[in-house]
Design an enzyme around this catalytic site. Structure first.
Site, PDB file in Angstrom:
ATOM      1  N   SER A   1     -11.823   3.030  -7.649  1.00  0.00           N
ATOM      2  CA  SER A   1     -11.671   1.712  -8.274  1.00  0.00           C
ATOM      3  C   SER A   1     -13.067   1.116  -8.382  1.00  0.00           C
ATOM      4  O   SER A   1     -13.968   1.485  -7.612  1.00  0.00           O
ATOM      5  CB  SER A   1     -10.797   0.828  -7.385  1.00  0.00           C
TER       6      SER A   1
ATOM      7  N   TYR B   1      -8.617  -2.857   0.532  1.00  0.00           N
ATOM      8  CA  TYR B   1      -8.452  -2.027  -0.672  1.00  0.00           C
ATOM      9  C   TYR B   1      -9.811  -1.505  -1.153  1.00  0.00           C
ATOM     10  O   TYR B   1      -9.974  -0.313  -1.410  1.00  0.00           O
ATOM     11  CB  TYR B   1      -7.761  -2.834  -1.778  1.00  0.00           C
TER      12      TYR B   1
HETATM   13  P1  NAP Z   1       1.359   1.278  -8.847  1.00  0.00           P
HETATM   14  O1  NAP Z   1       2.006   1.087 -10.166  1.00  0.00           O
HETATM   15  O2  NAP Z   1       1.499   0.236  -7.784  1.00  0.00           O
HETATM   16  O3  NAP Z   1       1.803   2.692  -8.288  1.00  0.00           O
HETATM   17  C1  NAP Z   1       1.390   3.073  -6.998  1.00  0.00           C
HETATM   18  C2  NAP Z   1       2.124   4.335  -6.599  1.00  0.00           C
HETATM   19  O4  NAP Z   1       1.802   4.606  -5.230  1.00  0.00           O
HETATM   20  C3  NAP Z   1       3.642   4.158  -6.678  1.00  0.00           C
HETATM   21  O5  NAP Z   1       4.228   5.338  -7.164  1.00  0.00           O
HETATM   22  C4  NAP Z   1       4.022   3.937  -5.218  1.00  0.00           C
HETATM   23  O6  NAP Z   1       5.321   4.350  -4.897  1.00  0.00           O
HETATM   24  C5  NAP Z   1       2.999   4.824  -4.510  1.00  0.00           C
HETATM   25  N1  NAP Z   1       2.916   4.439  -3.118  1.00  0.00           N
HETATM   26  C6  NAP Z   1       2.566   3.250  -2.603  1.00  0.00           C
HETATM   27  N2  NAP Z   1       2.720   3.262  -1.261  1.00  0.00           N
HETATM   28  C7  NAP Z   1       3.172   4.494  -0.935  1.00  0.00           C
HETATM   29  C8  NAP Z   1       3.542   5.107   0.287  1.00  0.00           C
HETATM   30  N3  NAP Z   1       3.518   4.452   1.456  1.00  0.00           N
HETATM   31  N4  NAP Z   1       3.966   6.387   0.262  1.00  0.00           N
HETATM   32  C9  NAP Z   1       4.048   7.078  -0.911  1.00  0.00           C
HETATM   33  N5  NAP Z   1       3.729   6.540  -2.097  1.00  0.00           N
HETATM   34  C10 NAP Z   1       3.293   5.247  -2.112  1.00  0.00           C
HETATM   35  O7  NAP Z   1      -0.228   1.443  -9.022  1.00  0.00           O
HETATM   36  P2  NAP Z   1      -1.104   2.068 -10.201  1.00  0.00           P
HETATM   37  O8  NAP Z   1      -1.761   0.948 -10.875  1.00  0.00           O
HETATM   38  O9  NAP Z   1      -0.346   3.074 -10.964  1.00  0.00           O
HETATM   39  O10 NAP Z   1      -2.236   2.780  -9.319  1.00  0.00           O
HETATM   40  C11 NAP Z   1      -2.411   4.172  -9.261  1.00  0.00           C
HETATM   41  C12 NAP Z   1      -3.787   4.421  -8.674  1.00  0.00           C
HETATM   42  O11 NAP Z   1      -4.795   3.896  -9.532  1.00  0.00           O
HETATM   43  C13 NAP Z   1      -4.013   3.781  -7.316  1.00  0.00           C
HETATM   44  O12 NAP Z   1      -4.774   4.642  -6.509  1.00  0.00           O
HETATM   45  C14 NAP Z   1      -4.804   2.528  -7.646  1.00  0.00           C
HETATM   46  O13 NAP Z   1      -5.565   2.079  -6.555  1.00  0.00           O
HETATM   47  C15 NAP Z   1      -5.649   3.026  -8.788  1.00  0.00           C
HETATM   48  N6  NAP Z   1      -6.178   1.997  -9.680  1.00  0.00           N
HETATM   49  C16 NAP Z   1      -5.358   1.311 -10.511  1.00  0.00           C
HETATM   50  C17 NAP Z   1      -5.901   0.364 -11.373  1.00  0.00           C
HETATM   51  C18 NAP Z   1      -5.025  -0.423 -12.328  1.00  0.00           C
HETATM   52  O14 NAP Z   1      -5.558  -1.321 -13.031  1.00  0.00           O
HETATM   53  N7  NAP Z   1      -3.753  -0.169 -12.405  1.00  0.00           N
HETATM   54  C19 NAP Z   1      -7.288   0.121 -11.392  1.00  0.00           C
HETATM   55  C20 NAP Z   1      -8.106   0.851 -10.524  1.00  0.00           C
HETATM   56  C21 NAP Z   1      -7.533   1.795  -9.682  1.00  0.00           C
HETATM   57  P3  NAP Z   1       6.562   3.327  -5.069  1.00  0.00           P
HETATM   58  O15 NAP Z   1       6.646   3.057  -6.547  1.00  0.00           O
HETATM   59  O16 NAP Z   1       7.700   4.080  -4.549  1.00  0.00           O
HETATM   60  O17 NAP Z   1       6.204   2.112  -4.288  1.00  0.00           O
END
Ligand code: NAP
Length: 252
Positions: A160, A173
């Site tokens: 990130s 985070y």
């Molecule tokens: P998201 O929609 O919140 O999805 C997160 C995923 O992680 C979900 O499938 C969630 O499962 C899973 N997860 C969370 N806690 C968990 C646990 N205890 N055990 C197993 N699985 C778990 O987030 P996203 O935006 O797609 O993010 C994906 C990645 O990209 C992350 O590493 C995030 O830090 C990174 N990122 C995202 C952004 C952005 O703008 N979206 C920017 C920079 C980096 P559940 O659905 O079952 O809770």
């Protein structure tokens, strides 16, 4: 280490880029992980869907199957509470069913409390570190023997922008994402001369998911890029066109 990456604005992945590959994706039930798991399956991979909410994993499983892509597998695992034996069970099941692993995408993460270091609770810090840092470490460590069985394996960590440069109120985070970059670099350096495994990281950048909406509740989601726009980069780093790339950080 190699520093030259392909121009991804013109990258055209082959339809069967990931044919016959076994690829594990954490957090495959929602957001970026869901879109990328489906894209990997579309390009021929058998995807191992790892996550904590079984219904979400079943829903992406059904979508992949209905599309006629290779049949995926579901492995429910709560990364917050999992102990070493749970990871071992997962690895044993993967070995029994598939024999090897060609790709591993560490995508699952928690956003946690958006607060100052002074106000961060120890409990939420530890929970976030378990999911965002300790889980990728244990899963990598446990899967390395199966990754070594692949002729060309790829591990992708998820970073990130706040992991590249700390920022106020992003607390655990931001620290966890910096740890992912370093874990990737350390691993890539260790694997560079000794194996056919490469490790790189992707900072997806602002992407329309639940995590983004939680972090920026006042933002209009329609101005944020879709998860699908990240697919070329995630395909590139997972497939055979990036064999020379190791220890590098990419922005989505
Ligand atoms: P998201 O929609 O919140 O999805 C997160 C995923 O992680 C979900 O499938 C969630 O499962 C899973 N997860 C969370 N806690 C968990 C646990 N205890 N055990 C197993 N699985 C778990 O987030 P996203 O935006 O797609 O993010 C994906 C990645 O990209 C992350 O590493 C995030 O830090 C990174 N990122 C995202 C952004 C952005 O703008 N979206 C920017 C920079 C980096 P559940 O659905 O079952 O809770």
């Amino acid at each position: 280490m190699t520093t030259k990456a392909m121009d991804l604005t013109t990258y055209q992945p082959k339809k069967d880029l990931l044919k016959n590959k076994i690829i594990a994706v954490t957090g495959a039930g929602a957001g970026i992980g869901r879109a990328i798991a489906k894209a990997y399956a579309k390009h021929g991979a058998t995807v191992i869907l790892i996550g904590r909410t079984v219904e979400k994993l079943e829903s992406i499983y059904d979508e992949i199957e209905a599309a006629g892509y290779p049949q995926p597998a579901i492995f429910p695992l709560d990364l917050e509470t999992a102990i070493e034996a749970d990871y071992q069970q997962l690895v044993d099941a993967i070995e029994e069913n598939f024999g090897q692993v060609d790709g591993l995408l560490h995508n699952a993460a928690l956003l946690g409390e958006r607060t100052s270091i002074a106000s961060q609770t120890v409990k939420s810090w530890q929970k976030l570190m378990a999911v965002n840092v300790t889980a990728p470490f244990i899963l990598t460590k446990k899967l390395l023997p199966l990754l070594h069985k692949s002729p060309q394996a790829s591990i992708i960590f998820t970073g990130s922008s706040v992991g590249l440069k700390g920022r106020a109120y992003w607390g655990a985070y931001a620290v966890s994402k910096a740890a992912n970059e370093n874990l990737m670099q350390t691993l890539a350096d260790e694997l560079e001369e000794t194996s056919a495994i490469r490790a790189n990281s992707i900072n997806p950048g602002a992407t329309r998911t639940q995590m983004r909406a939680d972090a920026f509740p006042a933002e209009d989601p329609s101005v944020v890029k879709s998860t699908d726009s990240l697919i070329p980069l995630y395909l590139y780093l997972m497939g055979g066109d990036s064999l020379e790339i190791n220890g590098q950080q990419f922005n989505g």
